[in-house]
Design a protein around this motif. Sequence first.
Motif, short mmCIF file in Angstrom:
data_model
loop_
_atom_site.label_atom_id
_atom_site.label_comp_id
_atom_site.label_asym_id
_atom_site.label_seq_id
_atom_site.Cartn_x
_atom_site.Cartn_y
_atom_site.Cartn_z
N GLU A 352 0.82 -1.22 0.00
CA GLU A 352 0.00 0.00 0.00
C GLU A 352 0.85 1.27 0.00
O GLU A 352 0.34 2.37 -0.17
N ASP A 354 4.46 3.72 -0.81
CA ASP A 354 5.58 4.02 -1.70
C ASP A 354 6.86 3.96 -0.86
O ASP A 354 7.00 4.75 0.09
N LYS A 361 -0.21 4.83 -1.36
CA LYS A 361 -0.35 5.08 -2.81
C LYS A 361 -1.75 5.60 -3.14
O LYS A 361 -1.92 6.45 -4.02
N PRO A 364 -2.92 10.24 -1.24
CA PRO A 364 -1.80 11.19 -1.23
C PRO A 364 -1.82 12.02 0.06
O PRO A 364 -2.89 12.44 0.51
#
Length: 398
Positions: A352, A354, A361, A364
């Motif tokens: 899930e 970055d 992801k 944001p």
Amino acid sequence: MTLPGSKFYDVVVLGAGAAGMMCAIEAGKRGRSVAIVDHSPSAGDKIRISGGGRCNFTNINASAKNFISKNPRFAISALSRYTQRDFIALVERYGIAYHEKTLGQLFCDGSAKQIIEMLVAEMLRHGVELRLGTEIKRVEHRVDGGFRVALSTGDVVCKSLVIATGGKSIPKMGATGFGYEIASQFGLKLVETRPGLVPLTFDPATLARLEPLSGIAVDAVAQHGKTRFAEAMLFTHRGLSGPAILQISSYWREGDEITLSMLPGIDVFATLKAAKAERGKQALQTVLATLLPKRLAQLIAEAEQGPANLADFSDKALRRVEAATNAWRVKPLGSEGYRTAEVTLGGVDTDELDPKTMAAKAVPGLHFIGEVVDVTGWLGGYNFQWAWSSGWVAGQAV
Ligand code: FDA
């Protein structure tokens, strides 16, 4: 729109532990307005009690190999961008004396409090607002993509929200499942959580048999499948503890066996054969007691119920003694659980997130760092290194 009384920050960090403080410092350095919130009246409570009060703040050998995760490669990015050398440089800048205890583990010479004071000083230097002793009631996603956090002291609004509330270990110290709840609220997958780096317990019958050994420590190799750790092991009144056991506990599952070697590196069969030839009139227990603590030697010898003299032991019997000392297979009943576990395995699924920013992801601006993520280190300073590294990379992105 910001409601009257709700203050706006670029970044709100929830959890003033190792990871949260590192992230807040880095975001502050980049000119972001940052608030860090914790329900505890003090920051870094786990740092204070870590490493027996001396904080094993990193490991000079730390790499992604020392971590357990559904995706073992996930940690590589953060660990290589903010390394143990970076944290050591910070510690040195603050003049904190440290030493390597064993196996690359770095501890403060003085007190773990020095690490907390360093992090708090860095936060204040970079303008981070500390909101300690503050309950977090609710987190809401705003239509503008930001977040509103309802606190016991009023609402705050932010562009980036960082979840650094740690795992479930040691609830008495304020650990909660809060981070997992937030992940679920935002529809993120979780990897099942369980206690790690935790003493293992025995069933009552085994405990009764091993009771005389309580308090005895030996150098051992603890093995589960292909994973093995050579460190000290301790018999306790509940079962087994010590670094070798804590390490293997993170791999062990209910119902599994572990194999313990209490004379690693020694060919026990050959040693007993030689003793039989040279000192055949001695009892097995006497010979074993030259290699192992007396009470342990006695228990192994009694379990064999063999002849009085070593000379009368068959090779088969000596092989059994060898197995009892160097391939002792035990099935722990359970573990001592979150009450004493140093860490929580599992957590927010790395799929899930970055790995370069620790941001969700799908959401944001929402970041997860530290122990709440499904990245768990071995014993030996690795968990703090993960907290520093993941906190640092999020701090560059918020
Ligand atoms: P951490 O748990 O440090 O911080 C989370 C913060 O969030 C806490 O301040 C908590 O109060 C706050 N919080 C939680 N829920 C909240 C809520 N609902 N509302 C508001 N605030 C909330 N590791 C290592 O590398 N070397 C070592 O020597 C040790 N020693 C050690 C000893 C003991 C006894 C334990 C229990 C653990 C260790 N560890 C360790 C592990 C290490 O402490 C741990 O991995 C890190 O502290 C994790 O850092 P985090 O910042 O992710 O969480």
